[in-house]
Design a protein around this motif. Structure first.
Motif, PDB file in Angstrom:
ATOM      1  N   ALA A   5       0.839  -1.202   0.000  1.00 51.93           N
ATOM      2  CA  ALA A   5       0.000   0.000   0.000  1.00 51.93           C
ATOM      3  C   ALA A   5       0.873   1.251   0.000  1.00 51.93           C
ATOM      4  O   ALA A   5       2.067   1.190   0.330  1.00 51.93           O
ATOM      5  CB  ALA A   5      -0.895  -0.012   1.234  1.00 51.93           C
ATOM      6  N   PRO A   6       0.296   2.380  -0.348  1.00 56.19           N
ATOM      7  CA  PRO A   6       1.053   3.636  -0.315  1.00 56.19           C
ATOM      8  C   PRO A   6       1.659   3.939   1.060  1.00 56.19           C
ATOM      9  O   PRO A   6       2.709   4.580   1.145  1.00 56.19           O
ATOM     10  CB  PRO A   6       0.015   4.696  -0.692  1.00 56.19           C
ATOM     11  CG  PRO A   6      -0.993   3.958  -1.507  1.00 56.19           C
ATOM     12  CD  PRO A   6      -1.042   2.571  -0.905  1.00 56.19           C
ATOM     13  N   ASP A   7       1.046   3.441   2.133  1.00 53.71           N
ATOM     14  CA  ASP A   7       1.592   3.694   3.468  1.00 53.71           C
ATOM     15  C   ASP A   7       2.715   2.724   3.828  1.00 53.71           C
ATOM     16  O   ASP A   7       3.243   2.753   4.936  1.00 53.71           O
ATOM     17  CB  ASP A   7       0.490   3.652   4.530  1.00 53.71           C
ATOM     18  CG  ASP A   7      -0.109   2.266   4.747  1.00 53.71           C
ATOM     19  OD1 ASP A   7       0.322   1.298   4.093  1.00 53.71           O
ATOM     20  OD2 ASP A   7      -1.027   2.161   5.585  1.00 53.71           O
ATOM     21  N   GLY A   8       3.060   1.802   2.894  1.00 57.52           N
ATOM     22  CA  GLY A   8       4.154   0.862   3.129  1.00 57.52           C
ATOM     23  C   GLY A   8       3.725  -0.487   3.671  1.00 57.52           C
ATOM     24  O   GLY A   8       4.544  -1.389   3.804  1.00 57.52           O
ATOM     25  N   THR A   9       2.444  -0.653   3.988  1.00 50.84           N
ATOM     26  CA  THR A   9       1.950  -1.940   4.471  1.00 50.84           C
ATOM     27  C   THR A   9       2.101  -2.975   3.363  1.00 50.84           C
ATOM     28  O   THR A   9       1.711  -2.737   2.225  1.00 50.84           O
ATOM     29  CB  THR A   9       0.464  -1.840   4.879  1.00 50.84           C
ATOM     30  OG1 THR A   9       0.325  -0.821   5.857  1.00 50.84           O
ATOM     31  CG2 THR A   9      -0.046  -3.162   5.421  1.00 50.84           C
ATOM     32  N   HIS A  10       2.701  -4.111   3.720  1.00 50.73           N
ATOM     33  CA  HIS A  10       2.965  -5.154   2.737  1.00 50.73           C
ATOM     34  C   HIS A  10       2.222  -6.426   3.132  1.00 50.73           C
ATOM     35  O   HIS A  10       2.322  -6.876   4.266  1.00 50.73           O
ATOM     36  CB  HIS A  10       4.480  -5.422   2.668  1.00 50.73           C
ATOM     37  CG  HIS A  10       4.873  -6.371   1.592  1.00 50.73           C
ATOM     38  ND1 HIS A  10       4.823  -6.042   0.264  1.00 50.73           N
ATOM     39  CD2 HIS A  10       5.330  -7.645   1.653  1.00 50.73           C
ATOM     40  CE1 HIS A  10       5.233  -7.067  -0.454  1.00 50.73           C
ATOM     41  NE2 HIS A  10       5.541  -8.067   0.365  1.00 50.73           N
ATOM     42  N   CYS A  11       1.451  -6.993   2.203  1.00 53.39           N
ATOM     43  CA  CYS A  11       0.706  -8.235   2.432  1.00 53.39           C
ATOM     44  C   CYS A  11       1.094  -9.230   1.345  1.00 53.39           C
ATOM     45  O   CYS A  11       1.219  -8.855   0.187  1.00 53.39           O
ATOM     46  CB  CYS A  11      -0.796  -7.996   2.350  1.00 53.39           C
ATOM     47  SG  CYS A  11      -1.435  -6.819   3.532  1.00 53.39           S
ATOM     48  N   VAL A  12       1.253 -10.508   1.745  1.00 54.84           N
ATOM     49  CA  VAL A  12       1.692 -11.494   0.760  1.00 54.84           C
ATOM     50  C   VAL A  12       0.734 -12.668   0.566  1.00 54.84           C
ATOM     51  O   VAL A  12       0.930 -13.462  -0.326  1.00 54.84           O
ATOM     52  CB  VAL A  12       3.094 -12.047   1.104  1.00 54.84           C
ATOM     53  CG1 VAL A  12       4.139 -10.971   0.997  1.00 54.84           C
ATOM     54  CG2 VAL A  12       3.105 -12.683   2.477  1.00 54.84           C
ATOM     55  N   GLU A  13      -0.281 -12.813   1.346  1.00 56.00           N
ATOM     56  CA  GLU A  13      -1.234 -13.904   1.193  1.00 56.00           C
ATOM     57  C   GLU A  13      -2.592 -13.336   0.800  1.00 56.00           C
ATOM     58  O   GLU A  13      -2.974 -12.254   1.231  1.00 56.00           O
ATOM     59  CB  GLU A  13      -1.371 -14.694   2.504  1.00 56.00           C
ATOM     60  CG  GLU A  13      -0.148 -15.472   2.892  1.00 56.00           C
ATOM     61  CD  GLU A  13       0.152 -16.612   1.929  1.00 56.00           C
ATOM     62  OE1 GLU A  13      -0.779 -17.198   1.351  1.00 56.00           O
ATOM     63  OE2 GLU A  13       1.341 -16.910   1.754  1.00 56.00           O
ATOM     64  N   THR A  14      -3.339 -14.100   0.004  1.00 56.66           N
ATOM     65  CA  THR A  14      -4.649 -13.645  -0.461  1.00 56.66           C
ATOM     66  C   THR A  14      -5.555 -13.255   0.701  1.00 56.66           C
ATOM     67  O   THR A  14      -6.218 -12.209   0.661  1.00 56.66           O
ATOM     68  CB  THR A  14      -5.317 -14.733  -1.313  1.00 56.66           C
ATOM     69  OG1 THR A  14      -4.446 -15.046  -2.410  1.00 56.66           O
ATOM     70  CG2 THR A  14      -6.666 -14.283  -1.831  1.00 56.66           C
ATOM     71  N   SER A  15      -5.576 -14.069   1.749  1.00 56.56           N
ATOM     72  CA  SER A  15      -6.459 -13.769   2.879  1.00 56.56           C
ATOM     73  C   SER A  15      -6.048 -12.470   3.577  1.00 56.56           C
ATOM     74  O   SER A  15      -6.908 -11.681   3.973  1.00 56.56           O
ATOM     75  CB  SER A  15      -6.461 -14.931   3.869  1.00 56.56           C
ATOM     76  OG  SER A  15      -5.141 -15.260   4.249  1.00 56.56           O
ATOM     77  N   GLU A  16      -4.765 -12.245   3.717  1.00 51.58           N
ATOM     78  CA  GLU A  16      -4.291 -10.993   4.330  1.00 51.58           C
ATOM     79  C   GLU A  16      -4.589  -9.800   3.435  1.00 51.58           C
ATOM     80  O   GLU A  16      -4.917  -8.720   3.921  1.00 51.58           O
ATOM     81  CB  GLU A  16      -2.794 -11.072   4.631  1.00 51.58           C
ATOM     82  CG  GLU A  16      -2.464 -11.900   5.841  1.00 51.58           C
ATOM     83  CD  GLU A  16      -3.029 -11.321   7.131  1.00 51.58           C
ATOM     84  OE1 GLU A  16      -3.070 -10.090   7.298  1.00 51.58           O
ATOM     85  OE2 GLU A  16      -3.451 -12.123   7.975  1.00 51.58           O
ATOM     86  N   ILE A  17      -4.491  -9.994   2.134  1.00 51.37           N
ATOM     87  CA  ILE A  17      -4.824  -8.913   1.206  1.00 51.37           C
ATOM     88  C   ILE A  17      -6.313  -8.599   1.299  1.00 51.37           C
ATOM     89  O   ILE A  17      -6.708  -7.427   1.315  1.00 51.37           O
ATOM     90  CB  ILE A  17      -4.414  -9.286  -0.235  1.00 51.37           C
ATOM     91  CG1 ILE A  17      -2.886  -9.362  -0.334  1.00 51.37           C
ATOM     92  CG2 ILE A  17      -4.977  -8.292  -1.244  1.00 51.37           C
ATOM     93  CD1 ILE A  17      -2.379  -9.989  -1.619  1.00 51.37           C
ATOM     94  N   VAL A  21      -7.731  -4.914   2.354  1.00 46.83           N
ATOM     95  CA  VAL A  21      -8.680  -4.144   1.558  1.00 46.83           C
ATOM     96  C   VAL A  21      -9.981  -3.941   2.345  1.00 46.83           C
ATOM     97  O   VAL A  21     -10.546  -2.849   2.345  1.00 46.83           O
ATOM     98  CB  VAL A  21      -8.945  -4.830   0.202  1.00 46.83           C
ATOM     99  CG1 VAL A  21     -10.082  -4.153  -0.554  1.00 46.83           C
ATOM    100  CG2 VAL A  21      -7.679  -4.850  -0.646  1.00 46.83           C
ATOM    101  N   GLY A  22     -10.426  -4.995   3.038  1.00 41.42           N
ATOM    102  CA  GLY A  22     -11.639  -4.890   3.845  1.00 41.42           C
ATOM    103  C   GLY A  22     -11.570  -3.778   4.872  1.00 41.42           C
ATOM    104  O   GLY A  22     -12.532  -3.030   5.071  1.00 41.42           O
ATOM    105  N   VAL A  23     -10.419  -3.646   5.521  1.00 42.70           N
ATOM    106  CA  VAL A  23     -10.233  -2.574   6.510  1.00 42.70           C
ATOM    107  C   VAL A  23     -10.353  -1.219   5.829  1.00 42.70           C
ATOM    108  O   VAL A  23     -11.023  -0.314   6.332  1.00 42.70           O
ATOM    109  CB  VAL A  23      -8.873  -2.718   7.226  1.00 42.70           C
ATOM    110  CG1 VAL A  23      -8.516  -1.470   8.014  1.00 42.70           C
ATOM    111  CG2 VAL A  23      -8.876  -3.943   8.135  1.00 42.70           C
ATOM    112  N   ARG A  24      -9.735  -1.077   4.671  1.00 40.61           N
ATOM    113  CA  ARG A  24      -9.725   0.219   3.996  1.00 40.61           C
ATOM    114  C   ARG A  24     -11.080   0.619   3.436  1.00 40.61           C
ATOM    115  O   ARG A  24     -11.361   1.796   3.289  1.00 40.61           O
ATOM    116  CB  ARG A  24      -8.684   0.248   2.890  1.00 40.61           C
ATOM    117  CG  ARG A  24      -7.363   0.807   3.421  1.00 40.61           C
ATOM    118  CD  ARG A  24      -6.338  -0.197   3.550  1.00 40.61           C
ATOM    119  NE  ARG A  24      -5.102   0.266   4.184  1.00 40.61           N
ATOM    120  CZ  ARG A  24      -4.601  -0.340   5.222  1.00 40.61           C
ATOM    121  NH1 ARG A  24      -5.240  -1.328   5.796  1.00 40.61           N
ATOM    122  NH2 ARG A  24      -3.450   0.039   5.721  1.00 40.61           N
ATOM    123  N   VAL A  25     -11.940  -0.356   3.093  1.00 39.21           N
ATOM    124  CA  VAL A  25     -13.242  -0.017   2.510  1.00 39.21           C
ATOM    125  C   VAL A  25     -14.393  -0.227   3.487  1.00 39.21           C
ATOM    126  O   VAL A  25     -15.559  -0.148   3.109  1.00 39.21           O
ATOM    127  CB  VAL A  25     -13.507  -0.786   1.194  1.00 39.21           C
ATOM    128  CG1 VAL A  25     -12.464  -0.441   0.147  1.00 39.21           C
ATOM    129  CG2 VAL A  25     -13.591  -2.276   1.427  1.00 39.21           C
TER     130      VAL A  25
END
Length: 133
Positions: A5-17, A21-25
């Motif tokens: 993400a633009p804030d530097g948060t890095h996710c590598v698994e589909t469930s974490e992604i 996204v769920g948190v952001r929307v």
């Protein structure tokens, strides 16, 4: 897959992604809550469906398409020698998994009255698996 993400948060698994996204929307329960754990469990189950049902159906189709179309179709004769699917039969795995998904629903959605990222994930995966031709 991986996403940063633009804030530097890095996710590598589909469930974490999906959670990210769920948190952001606004489609994620409170972090660390029992609802959050349940949503993640359903996302992981959805990923198992992708791995055990959709990908085993997709891979042979892609290989056959490549053999039939690349190099002017000169490798078409190899399509008959492709083996069967590996691992559990996709339809059987889907049939075993659907009751687990249905039992987890607490209303119109997994977490009751409010949709969350798990609902989106499971719907998308089931659509891919069931619409596969």
């Amino acid at each position: 897959p991986a996403v940063t993400a633009p804030d530097g948060t890095h996710c590598v698994e589909t469930s974490e992604i999906m959670r990210f996204v769920g948190v952001r929307v606004g489609l994620a329960p409170d972090a660390g809550s029992s609802a959050d754990a349940k949503a993640m469990q359903q996302c992981l189950l959805a990923q198992s469906l992708m791995n055990q049902v959709f990908y085993p159906l997709l891979k042979p189709m892609v290989v056959k398409h490549i053999l039939r179309t690349e190099l002017a179709g000169s490798l078409r004769w190899l399509t008959g020698s492709l083996g069967g699917k590996q691992g559990p039969e996709p339809a059987a795995f889907l049939a075993e998994t659907l009751p687990t998904l249905e039992a987890a629903i607490d209303g119109p959605y997994f977490l009751g009255a409010n949709m969350c990222y798990a609902d989106v994930s499971v719907f998308a995966v089931l659509r891919e698996c069931l619409d596969y031709e």
